[in-house]
Design an enzyme around this catalytic site. Structure first.
Site, PDB file in Angstrom:
ATOM      1  N   ASP A  35     -11.632   3.327   5.685  1.00 51.26           N
ATOM      2  CA  ASP A  35     -10.467   3.510   6.551  1.00 51.26           C
ATOM      3  C   ASP A  35      -9.468   4.424   5.854  1.00 51.26           C
ATOM      4  O   ASP A  35      -9.253   4.345   4.642  1.00 51.26           O
ATOM      5  CB  ASP A  35      -9.819   2.152   6.847  1.00 51.26           C
ATOM      6  CG  ASP A  35      -8.870   2.207   8.022  1.00 51.26           C
ATOM      7  OD1 ASP A  35      -9.189   1.649   9.083  1.00 51.26           O
ATOM      8  OD2 ASP A  35      -7.784   2.833   7.886  1.00 51.26           O
ATOM      9  N   ILE A  36      -8.833   5.314   6.632  1.00 51.42           N
ATOM     10  CA  ILE A  36      -7.880   6.271   6.061  1.00 51.42           C
ATOM     11  C   ILE A  36      -6.627   5.563   5.538  1.00 51.42           C
ATOM     12  O   ILE A  36      -5.919   6.084   4.679  1.00 51.42           O
ATOM     13  CB  ILE A  36      -7.508   7.336   7.131  1.00 51.42           C
ATOM     14  CG1 ILE A  36      -6.946   8.587   6.484  1.00 51.42           C
ATOM     15  CG2 ILE A  36      -6.538   6.767   8.160  1.00 51.42           C
ATOM     16  CD1 ILE A  36      -6.791   9.754   7.459  1.00 51.42           C
ATOM     17  N   ASN A  97     -11.253  -4.791  17.253  1.00 48.91           N
ATOM     18  CA  ASN A  97     -10.217  -4.806  18.276  1.00 48.91           C
ATOM     19  C   ASN A  97     -10.771  -4.211  19.563  1.00 48.91           C
ATOM     20  O   ASN A  97     -11.548  -3.256  19.528  1.00 48.91           O
ATOM     21  CB  ASN A  97      -9.006  -3.999  17.803  1.00 48.91           C
ATOM     22  CG  ASN A  97      -8.299  -4.656  16.633  1.00 48.91           C
ATOM     23  OD1 ASN A  97      -8.109  -5.876  16.636  1.00 48.91           O
ATOM     24  ND2 ASN A  97      -7.926  -3.884  15.638  1.00 48.91           N
ATOM     25  N   GLU A 105      -6.641   1.047  18.275  1.00 46.71           N
ATOM     26  CA  GLU A 105      -6.055   2.386  18.161  1.00 46.71           C
ATOM     27  C   GLU A 105      -7.074   3.465  18.532  1.00 46.71           C
ATOM     28  O   GLU A 105      -6.734   4.459  19.174  1.00 46.71           O
ATOM     29  CB  GLU A 105      -5.594   2.584  16.707  1.00 46.71           C
ATOM     30  CG  GLU A 105      -4.987   3.912  16.372  1.00 46.71           C
ATOM     31  CD  GLU A 105      -4.776   4.062  14.864  1.00 46.71           C
ATOM     32  OE1 GLU A 105      -4.884   5.195  14.373  1.00 46.71           O
ATOM     33  OE2 GLU A 105      -4.524   3.050  14.188  1.00 46.71           O
ATOM     34  N   VAL A 106      -8.314   3.269  18.096  1.00 40.85           N
ATOM     35  CA  VAL A 106      -9.348   4.281  18.329  1.00 40.85           C
ATOM     36  C   VAL A 106     -10.375   3.712  19.317  1.00 40.85           C
ATOM     37  O   VAL A 106     -11.048   2.722  19.019  1.00 40.85           O
ATOM     38  CB  VAL A 106     -10.048   4.674  17.012  1.00 40.85           C
ATOM     39  CG1 VAL A 106     -11.110   5.727  17.273  1.00 40.85           C
ATOM     40  CG2 VAL A 106      -9.023   5.181  15.991  1.00 40.85           C
ATOM     41  N   HIS A 110     -15.794  -0.189  16.789  1.00 39.47           N
ATOM     42  CA  HIS A 110     -15.925  -0.233  15.328  1.00 39.47           C
ATOM     43  C   HIS A 110     -15.610  -1.619  14.826  1.00 39.47           C
ATOM     44  O   HIS A 110     -14.864  -2.374  15.452  1.00 39.47           O
ATOM     45  CB  HIS A 110     -14.999   0.788  14.650  1.00 39.47           C
ATOM     46  CG  HIS A 110     -13.561   0.681  15.058  1.00 39.47           C
ATOM     47  ND1 HIS A 110     -13.080   1.181  16.242  1.00 39.47           N
ATOM     48  CD2 HIS A 110     -12.495   0.117  14.447  1.00 39.47           C
ATOM     49  CE1 HIS A 110     -11.786   0.942  16.341  1.00 39.47           C
ATOM     50  NE2 HIS A 110     -11.409   0.278  15.264  1.00 39.47           N
ATOM     51  N   HIS A 112     -14.065  -3.448  11.368  1.00 39.70           N
ATOM     52  CA  HIS A 112     -13.421  -3.319  10.066  1.00 39.70           C
ATOM     53  C   HIS A 112     -14.063  -4.343   9.139  1.00 39.70           C
ATOM     54  O   HIS A 112     -14.099  -5.537   9.473  1.00 39.70           O
ATOM     55  CB  HIS A 112     -11.937  -3.671  10.151  1.00 39.70           C
ATOM     56  CG  HIS A 112     -11.122  -2.820  11.068  1.00 39.70           C
ATOM     57  ND1 HIS A 112     -10.215  -1.888  10.621  1.00 39.70           N
ATOM     58  CD2 HIS A 112     -11.057  -2.775  12.434  1.00 39.70           C
ATOM     59  CE1 HIS A 112      -9.609  -1.314  11.650  1.00 39.70           C
ATOM     60  NE2 HIS A 112     -10.108  -1.839  12.765  1.00 39.70           N
TER      61      HIS A 112
HETATM   62  P1  5GP Z   1      -8.238  -0.027  15.407  1.00 38.40           P
HETATM   63  O1  5GP Z   1      -6.774  -0.337  15.511  1.00 38.40           O
HETATM   64  O2  5GP Z   1      -8.688   0.891  16.517  1.00 38.40           O
HETATM   65  O3  5GP Z   1      -9.069  -1.283  15.311  1.00 38.40           O
HETATM   66  O4  5GP Z   1      -8.450   0.683  14.023  1.00 38.40           O
HETATM   67  C1  5GP Z   1      -8.552   2.071  13.875  1.00 38.40           C
HETATM   68  C2  5GP Z   1      -8.553   2.365  12.398  1.00 38.40           C
HETATM   69  O5  5GP Z   1      -8.906   3.721  12.212  1.00 38.40           O
HETATM   70  C3  5GP Z   1      -7.202   2.169  11.705  1.00 38.40           C
HETATM   71  O6  5GP Z   1      -7.311   1.172  10.682  1.00 38.40           O
HETATM   72  C4  5GP Z   1      -6.883   3.557  11.122  1.00 38.40           C
HETATM   73  O7  5GP Z   1      -6.291   3.507   9.835  1.00 38.40           O
HETATM   74  C5  5GP Z   1      -8.235   4.228  11.093  1.00 38.40           C
HETATM   75  N1  5GP Z   1      -8.204   5.676  11.245  1.00 38.40           N
HETATM   76  C6  5GP Z   1      -7.474   6.389  12.139  1.00 38.40           C
HETATM   77  N2  5GP Z   1      -7.719   7.704  11.995  1.00 38.40           N
HETATM   78  C7  5GP Z   1      -8.631   7.836  11.007  1.00 38.40           C
HETATM   79  C8  5GP Z   1      -9.279   8.964  10.423  1.00 38.40           C
HETATM   80  O8  5GP Z   1      -9.080  10.112  10.783  1.00 38.40           O
HETATM   81  N3  5GP Z   1     -10.167   8.698   9.419  1.00 38.40           N
HETATM   82  C9  5GP Z   1     -10.419   7.420   8.981  1.00 38.40           C
HETATM   83  N4  5GP Z   1     -11.304   7.274   7.990  1.00 38.40           N
HETATM   84  N5  5GP Z   1      -9.828   6.340   9.524  1.00 38.40           N
HETATM   85  C10 5GP Z   1      -8.945   6.536  10.528  1.00 38.40           C
END
Ligand code: 5GP
Length: 125
Positions: A35-36, A97, A105-106, A110, A112
């Site tokens: 994760d970034i 999520n 967010e994405v 996925h 985590h």
């Molecule tokens: P979500 O909230 O969708 O479950 O988590 C999305 C995750 O993607 C977040 O923890 C965020 O830090 C990570 N993320 C967002 N953009 C990028 C990216 O460009 N590269 C990587 N490696 N992780 C990302």
């Protein structure tokens, strides 16, 4: 309502090589990268290569081969990161999520994988 997959999401761009990532694992149907913005010492994102928006989209429409590959890959990554208790680690947490209430967010399914230190209580508001 049908699932809508937005192929402009960040993980789709990573899969197409348009945004750089450093994969730590790859199989036929699955890829994983850090994760970034890591929330724990170990914070790996595990994603299917196919276009699935969220968990229920994945488990209701992905092939058996994709699903088996994905869930076995998560276990292999737990072993690889040293978090699996079965392989001498101290455990890990999986989070996925799905949708607005979850703060997804994405919009590409996925998981985590968090560990390397205690994860604390299960939820935060
Ligand atoms: P979500 O909230 O969708 O479950 O988590 C999305 C995750 O993607 C977040 O923890 C965020 O830090 C990570 N993320 C967002 N953009 C990028 C990216 O460009 N590269 C990587 N490696 N992780 C990302």
């Amino acid at each position: 309502m049908a699932y809508i997959y937005d192929d402009q999401n960040i993980f789709a761009k990573i899969l197409r090589g348009e945004i750089p990532s450093k994969p730590v694992f790859e199989s036929d149907h699955t890829i994983a990268f850090p994760d970034i913005s890591p929330q724990k010492r170990v914070h790996i994102l595990v994603i299917p290569k196919g276009p699935y928006r969220c968990y229920d989209h994945f488990v209701t429409t992905a092939s058996d081969a994709e699903q088996l590959d994905f869930f076995k890959s998560v276990a292999l990554i737990a072993k690889q990161t040293g978090t699996s208790e079965a392989h001498g680690g101290n455990g890990y947490r999986l989070i996925t999520n799905s949708g607005p209430d979850s703060h997804q967010e994405v919009p590409h399914f996925h998981v985590h994988l968090l560990g390397g230190e205690t994860c604390g209580p299960l939820t935060a508001s």
